[in-house]
Design a protein around this motif. Structure first.
Motif: not given
Length: 386
Positions: A23, A26, A52, A55, A62, A64-65, A68, A85
């Motif tokens: 995560i 986040n 991630p 999430y 996803d 939103q990652h 962030d 990643l």
């Protein structure tokens, strides 16, 4: 933006410390954000692999990652460039002196690749995250991790956890590192509280938790509402705030709805503004309710942040995990609405006690949860293997 395409390395990249998480970065998971930022900043040759997948757990897409990650690049370019990643399989691309992560499910997923790579590891066994004291599959996972030839140590934050893995899983005591508390964002460490409760003012009472089941029975949201209705029925001058996964329809409030504010989920760095206007946080969580062997740490992360802002905790400790706080700093009570109601009655009638306890809990919490206390202890442990 960090390349999402899987990279194939001709040779393994050498690092001192390799992290993995599901995560990061986040801000809703404030304690992980704080810990990984601190570790990645401290160790020059360090990297974190992020997949991630969690999430979805916190109700975010996803995509939103990516936002962030952009925020991470803006606020900590050094750590941003250490973030990769990928998946647990990417552990194989690194030659690490030590691997670290948090939660049972995470270390268990990483274990096959750590063993194949012959990478030594340490992890933190927080409550939750797959750790269930009465579920056989969970215990088998933990046993497999603790008996791995590459297992070097486990950090535990609760005495209950320490005693459990010694007595039930024969974990060697010299591999267990007990550190009460956890690394948390330091936003509120230097906060000065200006609010002072006076009897002629309303007493502000809050509840803060994610929602994991209907009516929040595991966190005691139902008890909080019962207490609120008792206080309002007796015409006490009180106001209530709810932060997290609950709204006014979770448990009907009827005529009392005007006395509640529902904030929804908030980022960790947004909590202080709310808590500085609160006097009491009620946290009547119950162990073994979400499922048969689940339990929470003591105190909950939301309670810690509230305490750092001078909010008096009224909370439960059914597993007797408290080893640091006194009754001059917090009120520990059974998960029963009537008992909590009477405790609050006493506070309403004695503004001096409210002020004293507020000062006491803020001062004690700042000592326990400072980086000087929490981070330095962890660095000493990791340094042994790095």
């Amino acid at each position: 933006m960090i390349d999402r395409v899987k990279n194939f390395f001709r040779s393994k990249e050498k690092v001192d410390l390799l992290l993995y998480d599901s995560i990061f970065p986040n801000p809703l998971s404030g304690f992980r954000m704080a810990e990984f930022l601190a570790l990645l900043s401290h160790y020059q040759h360090s990297k974190i692999i992020v997949n991630p997948t969690d999430y979805e757990v916190v109700g975010q897409p996803d995509s939103q990652h990516l936002l962030d990650l952009k925020a991470l690049e803006k606020n900590s370019e050094l750590v941003y460039h250490k973030t990769r990643l990928g998946s647990v399989a990417d552990i194989l691309h690194y030659d690490a002196k030590l691997f670290y992560c948090v939660f049972l499910n995470v270390i268990y997923d990483c274990l096959p690749y750590l063993e194949k790579n012959k990478t030594d590891f340490i992890f933190t066994l927080y409550p939750g995250g797959g750790f269930n004291t009465k579920d056989e599959s969970s215990l088998q996972k933990l046993k497999k991790v603790l008996t791995s030839p590459f297992f070097k140590g486990v950090i535990v934050t609760q005495e209950f956890t320490r005693n459990f893995i010694i007595e039930k899983l024969d974990c060697p005591q010299n591999k267990i590192h007990y550190i009460f508390g956890g690394i948390i964002p330091q936003n509120s460490i230097d906060i000065k509280r200006e609010r002072v409760y006076k009897k002629e003012d309303s007493l502000n009472i809050c509840f803060c938790s994610a929602k994991y089941m209907a009516q929040g029975l595991d966190k005691g949201y139902d008890i909080f509402i019962d207490v609120a209705k008792m206080l309002l029925k007796n015409n006490y001058n009180v106001k209530f705030s709810v932060i997290g996964g609950f709204d006014q329809d979770e448990i009907p409030l009827g005529e009392y709805s005007k006395n509640f504010i529902f904030y929804g989920y908030k980022k960790y760095d947004e909590l202080s503004e709310i808590f500085l206007e609160q006097d009491i946080i009620i946290s009547p969580n119950r162990p073994f309710v979400l499922n048969d062997g689940s339990f929470d740490g003591f105190p909950l992360g939301a309670v810690v942040e509230a305490a750092l802002n001078g909010v008096i905790p009224i909370l439960t400790d059914e597993l007797q995990q408290n080893s640091h706080f006194t009754d001059n700093e917090m009120i520990i009570i059974k998960p029963e609405a009537e008992a909590i109601f009477h405790s609050i009655e006493g506070l309403i009638k004695n503004e001096k006690i409210v002020h004293l306890m507020s000062n006491n809990i803020q001062s004690k919490s700042k000592k326990i949860y400072s980086h000087e206390n929490q981070l330095n202890q962890r660095l000493k442990i990791l340094d042994i293997y790095i």
